[in-house]
Design an enzyme around this catalytic site. Structure first.
Site, PDB file in Angstrom:
ATOM      1  N   LYS A 151      19.183   8.160  64.117  1.00 44.90           N
ATOM      2  CA  LYS A 151      18.164   8.132  63.734  1.00 44.90           C
ATOM      3  C   LYS A 151      17.910   7.196  62.072  1.00 44.90           C
ATOM      4  CE  LYS A 151      15.919  12.310  63.603  1.00 44.90           C
ATOM      5  NZ  LYS A 151      14.391  13.260  63.806  1.00 44.90           N
ATOM      6  N   TYR A 159      23.961  16.247  30.040  1.00 47.35           N
ATOM      7  CA  TYR A 159      22.338  15.641  29.242  1.00 47.35           C
ATOM      8  C   TYR A 159      21.800  17.198  29.573  1.00 47.35           C
ATOM      9  CZ  TYR A 159      22.741  10.892  30.381  1.00 47.35           C
ATOM     10  OH  TYR A 159      22.663   9.509  29.736  1.00 47.35           O
TER      11      TYR A 159
HETATM   12  C1  LIG Z   1      14.675  14.124  64.667  1.00 46.13           C
HETATM   13  C2  LIG Z   1      15.303  14.925  65.904  1.00 46.13           C
HETATM   14  C3  LIG Z   1      15.838  15.111  66.646  1.00 46.13           C
HETATM   15  C4  LIG Z   1      16.949  15.943  66.337  1.00 46.13           C
HETATM   16  O1  LIG Z   1      16.820  17.181  65.695  1.00 46.13           O
HETATM   17  P1  LIG Z   1      18.146  18.040  64.723  1.00 46.13           P
HETATM   18  O2  LIG Z   1      17.955  18.754  64.135  1.00 46.13           O
HETATM   19  O3  LIG Z   1      19.331  16.502  64.100  1.00 46.13           O
HETATM   20  O4  LIG Z   1      18.762  18.245  65.699  1.00 46.13           O
HETATM   21  C5  LIG Z   1      15.673  16.164  67.716  1.00 46.13           C
HETATM   22  N1  LIG Z   1      14.220  15.683  68.395  1.00 46.13           N
HETATM   23  C6  LIG Z   1      13.597  15.045  67.763  1.00 46.13           C
HETATM   24  C7  LIG Z   1      11.960  14.722  67.934  1.00 46.13           C
HETATM   25  C8  LIG Z   1      13.364  15.074  66.292  1.00 46.13           C
HETATM   26  O5  LIG Z   1      12.627  14.158  65.084  1.00 46.13           O
END
Ligand SMILES: *Cc1c(COP(=O)(O)O)cnc(C)c1O
Length: 393
Positions: free
Chosen positions: A35, A274
């Site tokens: 994702k 800054y």
């Molecule tokens: C993002 C996600 C994961 C992966 O999580 P990590 O902490 O990056 O391993 C697993 N299951 C779901 C439902 C997620 O949304």
């Protein structure tokens, strides 16, 4: 010449990290979670290294389409399921599996016209209170789904809120597993529970340790049929700073690197950047780096000597000085010049290699987790935030 900032994706590191996930998963199959454009790495860039996974999990439909366009014919799972009826048509067309986490999604399925019945992952809210049916309503949801001709197979899943907690006994993992197992023990179907943190901390290697606290569950109950590692695939430690990526044997899959574009000799008493938030107490050689918050570097990373946001210059560890600006940041060249002098080399100059996180050409590694920690956030956020203006090599 283009601005010298660039990102690199390390395919060998991705392969290594995925193999490590597989070892922790035992007999379970592995979803590579891609994702957010593969946590900022780019789905097309990581795909070849991750095709050893059993499936790809993501949540944007356009990302699912891209995975199919790359020629992947295996499982693809939509982690948030369908957002509207039209999405189910794409699921039918592309053969996507999808999460079902609420009654509205079951309603949608019931009105969806399809020749191909769907494989769905029914999600339980076992304590995180984000997505899913509460344990008391889970069975009714399962029964409704099971009666639909649009549904071919129902798998069961839940997600942990505290799998990265430093104290396993208080992590809530055992409680959520207990809730999940209690509410599903007599339902058929494959199961999926673990994210990266749960997989590393409670997977094959750690099962014995957790066995005491989840004695109600059989060995392998946590890794179950499918695991869902995300951050670990990209080399981030899900429980930093309790454990580091080196502790877990993970390798950084992304390097964000740039170069010094200027050097300033700052006399004692003068300020830098800054807001003049940093004032030199002694003469300082300052390196100006072509990287700023418009590249995705966190503006809140502290540039005070006591707080030390780490940066590598020519593979030598130094730290940020003053505030991060839009296109530049400054680093203390003192430690770098010392290390270079010890090797008989001249002081750092414009053109020197700067690694904001990842692997230096000189072999040194700076994890994104350390930079994130200094800036009060997590590696996930920094990886996902690399700006579109940064070219990948
Ligand atoms: C993002 C996600 C994961 C992966 O999580 P990590 O902490 O990056 O391993 C697993 N299951 C779901 C439902 C997620 O949304």
């Amino acid at each position: 010449m283009p601005r010298p900032i660039h990102a690199t994706v390390h395919l060998e590191a991705l392969r290594h990290n995925l193999a490590l996930a597989r070892a922790a998963a035992g007999d379970a199959r592995v979803w590579a979670v891609v994702k957010a454009n593969a946590y900022g790495h780019g789905i097309e860039r990581v795909f070849d290294a991750l095709r050893a996974a059993d499936g790809f999990a993501l949540l944007d439909l356009n990302e699912a389409q891209r995975v199919r366009d790359l020629g992947w014919r295996g499982p693809v799972l939509l982690l948030e399921g369908a957002f509207e009826l039209r999405d189910l048509e794409l699921c039918s067309r592309l053969g996507l599996w999808h999460v079902v986490h609420c009654d509205e999604q079951i309603d949608m399925l019931a009105t969806h016209k399809t020749q191909v019945p769907h494989r769905v992952f029914l999600k339980m809210n076992s304590g995180m209170n984000r997505l899913g049916f509460r344990p008391a309503h889970f069975r009714a949801a399962w029964t409704r789904l099971n009666a639909l001709p649009q549904v071919e197979e129902i798998s069961l899943m839940t997600h942990f809120s505290d799998a990265d907690s430093p104290a396993p006994g208080h992590s809530g993992v055992a409680r959520q597993v207990g809730t999940f197992v209690h509410a599903t023990h007599d339902l058929p179907g494959e199961r999926s529970l673990c994210n990266s943190a749960a997989l590393l901390r409670h997977g094959q290697a750690a099962l014995a340790e957790l066995g005491a606290s989840v004695s109600a569950t059989a060995p392998g109950a946590l890794t179950a049929d499918w695991v869902r590692p995300g951050i670990l695939v990209y080399g981030g430690a899900p429980d930093h700073p309790h454990r580091t990526s080196q502790d877990w044997g993970l390798q950084p899959a992304m390097t964000l690197a740039s170069r010094l574009i200027a050097v300033q000799d700052v006399p004692a008493g003068e300020a830098v950047g800054y807001g003049s938030t940093f004032r030199a107490t002694a003469p300082l050689r300052l390196g100006v780096v072509a990287c700023g918050y418009a590249d995705g570097y966190p503006r809140h990373a502290p540039g005070q000597a006591e707080q030390h946001t780490p940066v590598l210059v020519e593979g030598v560890r130094t730290h940020l000085v003053g505030r991060v600006s839009m296109d530049m940041l400054a680093v203390d060249l003192g430690p770098v010049d010392l290390a270079l002098a010890a090797q008989g080399l001249p002081p750092a100059a414009a053109g020197a290699e700067v690694v904001l996180w990842g692997q230096s050409q000189h072999g040194a590694v700076l994890t994104v987790d350390e930079v994130a920690h200094a800036a009060g956030t997590i590696g996930y956020e920094l990886l996902c935030a690399v700006a579109a203006r940064v070219n990948f090599r």
